[in-house]
Design an enzyme around this catalytic site. Sequence first.
Site, PDB file in Angstrom:
ATOM      1  N   ASP A 194       0.963  -1.135  -0.105  1.00 10.77           N
ATOM      2  CA  ASP A 194      -0.498   0.332   0.109  1.00 10.77           C
ATOM      3  C   ASP A 194       0.494   0.898   0.024  1.00 10.77           C
ATOM      4  O   ASP A 194       1.910   1.170   0.462  1.00 10.77           O
ATOM      5  CB  ASP A 194      -0.679   0.051   1.267  1.00 10.77           C
ATOM      6  CG  ASP A 194      -1.958   0.582   1.296  1.00 10.77           C
ATOM      7  OD1 ASP A 194      -2.368   1.551  -0.027  1.00 10.77           O
ATOM      8  OD2 ASP A 194      -1.840   1.879   2.534  1.00 10.77           O
ATOM      9  N   ASP A 220       0.197   4.955   1.108  1.00 11.63           N
ATOM     10  CA  ASP A 220      -0.632   5.659   2.318  1.00 11.63           C
ATOM     11  C   ASP A 220      -0.371   5.122   3.460  1.00 11.63           C
ATOM     12  O   ASP A 220      -1.093   4.537   3.885  1.00 11.63           O
ATOM     13  CB  ASP A 220      -1.627   6.677   1.791  1.00 11.63           C
ATOM     14  CG  ASP A 220      -1.589   7.643   0.971  1.00 11.63           C
ATOM     15  OD1 ASP A 220      -0.914   8.131   0.904  1.00 11.63           O
ATOM     16  OD2 ASP A 220      -2.495   7.614  -0.605  1.00 11.63           O
TER      17      ASP A 220
END
Length: 259
Positions: free
Chosen positions: A13, A15
């Site tokens: 991922d 963020d």
Amino acid sequence: MADRKPIETWLTDMDGVLIHEGVPIPGADAFIQRLRESGKPFLVLTNNSIYTQRDLHARLARMGLDVPAEHIWTSALATAKFLDDQRPGGTAYVIGEAGLTTAMHDVGYVLTDTAPDFVVLGETRTYSFEAMTKAVRLINDGARFIATNPDETGPSAEGALPATGAVAALITKATGVEPYFVGKPNPLMMRAGLNAIGAHSEHSAMIGDRMDTDIVSGMEAGMSTFLVLTGLTQASEVERFPYRPTQVVDSIADLVELI
């Protein structure tokens, strides 16, 4: 980890794992550099559908993270791939930004507000009452309802912003039709990403900061999962979930040596 096969492909991922509020998380640059030097397939994922791969490459580069555009996978790309598989050469009424409209054009979709096959809802900072009204009427007339991701809020310097999931709920309330969400936690986004780089889940790992999206979707896609504690889910919250990540680490820096 003893019964898992060696990790040859990494999905992570963006963020909360690599960056936080526009600033790289310590160790993120070393992790990306090690991945690139290893030659192993990898993808950086985001549920945000606003930006194109090139946009995100440029944004990450300004933060000191050199992620080639082809190694970025967004919910917009996953949505376009899904629709291309389901109904090649179809039509759609799209609410969203360049990341979504570009992805839709690239798979050969025609964007129209006249009897489209689908209404496709993505992230935008300019949701309009007119566009939502049009979406409601098209869905009532038979268009199928797709949304890039179910995130109800997104971050900003001023605080939370209503995101795709919140606007989807408004349209659902007005039509009685639930959308099909393509992005995390739907493992479809992971599987489509793995397919795009020719990888197999048995040899792949997903790194995320949220138990309810990253970890569950990685697990359901058959991958090893690593939860980092630099984002949303805190260590004290892990035991509340009925599933567990393969491993919990403090940050992305702790995973550099695993590549």
